[in-house]
Motif scaffolding. Structure first.
Motif, PDB file in Angstrom:
ATOM      1  N   LYS A  18       0.843  -1.195   0.000  1.00  0.00           N
ATOM      2  CA  LYS A  18       0.000   0.000   0.000  1.00  0.00           C
ATOM      3  C   LYS A  18       0.878   1.244   0.000  1.00  0.00           C
ATOM      4  N   LEU A  19       0.268   2.347  -0.355  1.00  0.00           N
ATOM      5  CA  LEU A  19       1.009   3.609  -0.342  1.00  0.00           C
ATOM      6  C   LEU A  19       0.767   4.308   0.987  1.00  0.00           C
ATOM      7  N   VAL A  20       1.845   4.801   1.574  1.00  0.00           N
ATOM      8  CA  VAL A  20       1.707   5.592   2.801  1.00  0.00           C
ATOM      9  C   VAL A  20       2.568   6.841   2.661  1.00  0.00           C
ATOM     10  N   THR A  21       2.228   7.864   3.430  1.00  0.00           N
ATOM     11  CA  THR A  21       3.066   9.066   3.390  1.00  0.00           C
ATOM     12  C   THR A  21       4.277   8.827   4.286  1.00  0.00           C
ATOM     13  N   SER A  22       5.464   8.975   3.698  1.00  0.00           N
ATOM     14  CA  SER A  22       6.674   8.647   4.450  1.00  0.00           C
ATOM     15  C   SER A  22       6.967   9.681   5.526  1.00  0.00           C
ATOM     16  N   CYS A  23       6.418  10.909   5.388  1.00  0.00           N
ATOM     17  CA  CYS A  23       6.777  11.970   6.329  1.00  0.00           C
ATOM     18  C   CYS A  23       6.282  11.714   7.733  1.00  0.00           C
ATOM     19  N   ASN A  24       5.170  10.920   7.872  1.00  0.00           N
ATOM     20  CA  ASN A  24       4.667  10.691   9.225  1.00  0.00           C
ATOM     21  C   ASN A  24       4.513   9.213   9.548  1.00  0.00           C
ATOM     22  N   TYR A  25       5.057   8.339   8.727  1.00  0.00           N
ATOM     23  CA  TYR A  25       4.937   6.909   9.023  1.00  0.00           C
ATOM     24  C   TYR A  25       6.166   6.467   9.809  1.00  0.00           C
ATOM     25  N   PRO A  26       5.987   5.987  11.027  1.00  0.00           N
ATOM     26  CA  PRO A  26       7.154   5.611  11.828  1.00  0.00           C
ATOM     27  C   PRO A  26       7.812   4.338  11.295  1.00  0.00           C
ATOM     28  N   VAL A  27       9.125   4.274  11.396  1.00  0.00           N
ATOM     29  CA  VAL A  27       9.826   3.071  10.927  1.00  0.00           C
ATOM     30  C   VAL A  27       9.503   1.917  11.871  1.00  0.00           C
ATOM     31  N   GLU A  28       9.519   0.718  11.320  1.00  0.00           N
ATOM     32  CA  GLU A  28       9.329  -0.453  12.158  1.00  0.00           C
ATOM     33  C   GLU A  28      10.213  -1.577  11.637  1.00  0.00           C
ATOM     34  N   ASP A  29      10.446  -2.541  12.497  1.00  0.00           N
ATOM     35  CA  ASP A  29      11.321  -3.648  12.112  1.00  0.00           C
ATOM     36  C   ASP A  29      10.711  -4.431  10.961  1.00  0.00           C
ATOM     37  N   GLY A  30      11.558  -4.752   9.984  1.00  0.00           N
ATOM     38  CA  GLY A  30      11.109  -5.595   8.882  1.00  0.00           C
ATOM     39  C   GLY A  30      10.287  -4.874   7.827  1.00  0.00           C
ATOM     40  N   LEU A  31      10.156  -3.559   7.963  1.00  0.00           N
ATOM     41  CA  LEU A  31       9.380  -2.792   6.984  1.00  0.00           C
ATOM     42  C   LEU A  31      10.089  -2.819   5.632  1.00  0.00           C
ATOM     43  N   VAL A  32       9.337  -3.068   4.582  1.00  0.00           N
ATOM     44  CA  VAL A  32       9.908  -3.058   3.231  1.00  0.00           C
ATOM     45  C   VAL A  32       9.374  -1.841   2.498  1.00  0.00           C
ATOM     46  N   VAL A  33      10.267  -0.944   2.143  1.00  0.00           N
ATOM     47  CA  VAL A  33       9.856   0.321   1.531  1.00  0.00           C
ATOM     48  C   VAL A  33      10.430   0.418   0.131  1.00  0.00           C
TER      49      VAL A  33
END
Lengths: 619, 224
Positions: free
Chosen positions: B59-74
């Motif tokens: 899915k698309l998310v706004t990177s400016c306010n999405y907190p990083v998390e373990d295993g996230l694939v961007v």
């Protein structure tokens, strides 16, 4: 009234027996719908006339009058039901009252003309289960509306109300309650269909105190009013569910968010809360269990967007009702950044049923993925409009034809819009689809809160898409670019198409814009807003093409694309249309062929409706 | 420290970072408009969208306010992301063609046409001025009023605010008031693309292939 506190489940049962003992089941009772729909049709006058009439005949102590909630058949309001026989009188006017009292209460006969008449067979139906509109329904939630006075908690208790609470509090642990709801597979009735049990569990396990539970009664879809009917007709069923939910989640404070456009719901819920408090069903140490919980009503200012969970919570906090980015769910960080569980009115109302009858019973109703019943607001071009409660898995055809009584004036069914303005149009070829969360999503529509707008062959699908998008343009909060700008541009393009300025490439642009809006909008409003456009393009592309390429509106709705003229061979020169025309655009003399002046014609269609000879033609 | 994947590269990131901060730290270029260091992320312009997740469920998310998390694939430059960003710039440009900031963004992303009716609004409602006034100047002299297309930036009750110190920070930060672009004339609207650096790698892959700023080198090479 001074009410004795209920201190244990046995107290509740004792109270119930006392209430029942005071009531004579054989005493005649007149139940009159005092829901918003019937009140608008003059129910208040009917009620006062009944009171006067009974007084005049000295029957005021023999017969009880009960102002009840909405039984759903709004098309035929004002609805009056005479108990103990359960005789249904429809479309009752104040003038009918003396006859009802005379014939039914005194002579014990029926007033034939006020009974339901089958439009095809002319057969009369006396009782609820004989009326086709009710016969095919499964009224678990809304069925009690006509039996209880929402302003009197005793009515609800007499029917076995608060028994689920009496079962849950002492006998079940919070975990067991959540487990039961999870096993029942109850999905949120507000639109998303998220499993309620899982949401509860997340909130229960989320760190942070206090935790909040909230009822979402910010029903804003055009043509949907099932939450209103429950909230004003049987508020205790919602409150009971809320208390059980609060117990399961570990919350001690709840809110009922009602839009202020529902004054009767606000009033009845307020009275209900007050009476529940008097009985000790809210407040400290509920039923002697040691569990404390209380509820406040919050009146919303009526923005459509405030139905979205984070926007609703913003509004509750006293801020502008606009959504927040939800990368952390509201069940973990919601109201005042505390774990908050928000469910729709109907979801809460299902809880007492599940606790009382068990998850096994609940899962026996419905389809694989969607269990239980759903209330739909059946409106539009259908004979019987009103609230319809059916089990999941029923087909659209059964709802529209068996319950709704088909399409008026023998017109052809064309499509049905489910899920309100963010839902989609489902065309005739899918009319045998079983209605549940997943099937509707597969067709590009959604369950939404359960609006169901039926359209006949005289409906222009481009115009429908334009109507819904225009609604959403006004209701978008305007915060993020794709929703604010995208909707406005969409409305611009659709209005152009409807007014004959459509051009090649418009459809493709609409599709591309829709995809981007779905992908990038901040909240559910923007993400689902393109649904009506996408589904109408998908299923009715030929209509879009006709508007754009041939500049024609096949359904003769878009005014810029149609012309009225009079067929010289059929015109008898009767002057009827000439007199009816508000613009004075029709010229002619008696027994001479009339002519429409195109420059003056405002295309209102009155001449078309007036002409008895079919001489006015639309091209 | 958390571990995540950005454009196929496994990286370590600080716990409190957002995706945008992580990407910028590792040199990935993500366009932004309503984001500024020192101000809270608004998530309004949506230009900083990135695609997260694996396989079918992305899915698309706004990177400016999405907190990083373990295993996230961007993934920062996929077809879906580029299509979205281009459409968003096109929408903004149609609203406000005289902004040089927007024209530059359009040029950089290869937006060469505007298919919507062109307006000449003075404001794109990015909210930078509102956040600047509140968060850096501590004044809260301006805010948003109205809903939907009525939304506008204004002092409370549309009267001159008594907490405004005329500091000019709102004008300083505005991407539209400053640097009026004299170039475009309707109906062309796009000023002629000073620069066009759509990563050509996209024609063959669904990812950007170089880990530098999209320099456009490969594009120019191919053109030759």
């Amino acid at each position: 009234m001074n009410r004795r506190k209920i201190k244990s489940p046995s107290d509740l049962e004792k109270l119930r027996q006392e209430i029942l003992a005071k009531r004579d089941p054989k005493k005649p009772r007149i139940a009159i719908c005092a829901g918003t729909g019937c009140l608008a049709l003059g129910a208040r006058k009917v009620i006062t006339t009944f009171k006067e009439e009974l007084k005049k005949r000295g029957l005021e102590n023999e017969v009880e009058i009960r102002e009840t909630g909405c039984p759903g058949f709004c098309e035929k309001g004002t609805i009056v039901v005479i108990y103990p026989e359960g005789i249904y009188y429809l479309q009752v006017q104040p003038g009918d009252v003396p006859e009802i009292v005379e014939k039914t209460l005194v002579e014990k006969k029926h007033v034939e003309r006020l009974l339901y008449t089958d439009p095809t067979t002319n057969e009369k139906a006396i009782h609820e289960d004989e009326i086709p509109f009710y016969k095919h329904q499964m009224r678990l939630l809304i069925g009690n509306n006509i039996k209880v006075d929402p302003k009197n908690i005793d009515d609800y208790i007499a029917l076995g109300g608060y028994r689920a609470l009496a079962k849950a509090l002492p006998e079940m642990t919070p975990e067991e309650v959540i487990e039961e709801v999870k096993r029942a597979n109850l999905r949120g009735r507000g639109g998303g269909g998220f499993p309620a049990g899982r949401k509860w569990e997340t909130t229960r396990n989320a760190p942070g105190e206090p935790k909040y539970v909230i009822v979402n009664c910010d029903e804003g879809d055009p043509g949907a009013f099932m939450n209103r009917a429950l909230m004003e007709g049987n508020p205790h069923s919602v409150i009971e569910g809320l208390i059980i939910g609060a117990y399961a989640i570990g919350s001690h404070e709840g809110f009922i968010y009602v839009r202020d456009e529902y004054p009767l719901a606000v009033e009845n819920t307020g009275i209900a809360l007050e009476q529940a408090r008097e009985y000790g069903l809210l407040g400290r140490d509920i039923m002697g269990s040691g569990f404390d919980f209380d509820v406040k009503i919050f009146r919303g200012a009526g923005a459509f967007i405030s139905g979205e969970s984070s926007a609703l919570m913003s509004s509750l906090e006293g801020k502008v009702g606009a959504p927040k980015p939800k990368y952390v769910h509201t069940s973990i960080k919601g109201l005042w950044n505390k774990p908050s569980n928000l469910n729709n009115v109907e979801t809460w109302a299902n809880i007492p049923l599940i606790i009382n009858k068990g998850a096994r019973w609940f899962t026996s109703i419905g389809t694989e993925g969607s269990k239980g019943t759903k209330i739909f607001a059946l409106v539009g071009k259908v004979n019987n409009t009103g609230l319809v409660e059916v089990p999941f898995g029923i087909t659209l055809r059964e709802i529209i034809y068996n319950i709704g009584g088909g399409i008026p004036n023998n017109k052809k069914f064309k499509a049905v819009q489910t899920g309100g303005p963010s839902g989609g149009c489902i065309p005739e070829r899918f009319i045998d689809t079983a209605v549940d969360f997943d099937e509707l999503t597969k067709l590009g529509s959604m369950m939404g809160s359960g609006g169901m707008i039926v359209m006949d062959e005289d409906t222009c699908m481009v115009d429908v898409a334009r109507y819904f998008i225009d609604f959403l343009v006004d209701e978008s909060c305007g915060r993020c670019v794709p929703c604010r700008e995208g909707l406005e541009r969409m409305s611009e393009i659709l209005n152009d198409i409807c007014e004959g300025r459509g051009k090649e490439g418009d459809i493709e642009l609409l599709e591309e814009l829709s995809e981007v809006m779905k992908d990038t909008s901040m909240c559910g409003l923007g993400r689902t807003a393109p649904n009506p456009v996408l589904t109408t393009i998908h299923y009715f592309r030929d209509e879009y093409d006709a508007h754009i390429k041939e500049k024609k509106c096949p359904a003769h709705v878009c005014k810029a694309l149609i012309e009225y003229y009079i067929d010289a061979e059929k015109c008898t020169g009767c002057l009827a249309c000439l007199k009816a025309c508000p613009e004075g655009a029709i010229a002619g003399e008696k027994e001479r062929v009339h002519v429409i002046n195109r420059e003056k014609c405002s295309k209102c269609g009155i001449c078309y409706d007036t002409c008895k000879f079919g001489a006015v033609i639309i091209s | 420290m958390k571990k995540m994947t950005i454009n196929g590269m496994v990286v370590q990131v600080e716990d409190h970072w957002t995706i945008l901060e992580a990407c910028r730290f590792y040199g990935m270029d993500i366009p932004t408009l309503c984001y500024r260091d020192g101000l809270s992320p608004g998530g309004i312009c949506r230009l900083c969208v990135v695609e997260i997740g694996k396989g079918e469920r992305t899915k698309l998310v706004t990177s400016c306010n999405y907190p990083v998390e373990d295993g996230l694939v961007v993934r920062t430059h996929t077809k879906r992301v580029i299509r979205a960003r281009k459409m968003l710039v096109e929408l903004l440009l149609a609203r406000c063609p005289s902004s040089k900031t927007l024209q530059d963004l359009a040029a950089k992303m290869g937006v060469q046409r505007v298919r919507f009716k062109v307006k000449d609004e003075k404001c794109i409602l990015c909210g930078l001025c509102v956040r600047m006034c509140e968060e850096q100047m501590g004044a809260k002299a301006i805010g948003f009023a109205g809903r939907g297309k009525e939304r506008r930036v204004t002092p409370p009750f549309d009267i001159k605010s008594d907490v405004c110190r005329n500091c000019g920070a709102c004008m300083y930060i505005c991407p539209v008031c400053q640097l009026r672009c004299q170039g475009p004339e309707p109906p062309s609207v796009v000023c002629g693309a000073c620069l066009n650096v759509e990563p050509v790698c996209l024609q063959d892959n669904d990812d950007v292939m170089c880990y530098l700023d999209t320099c456009g080198w490969c594009y120019k090479m191919k053109k030759r």
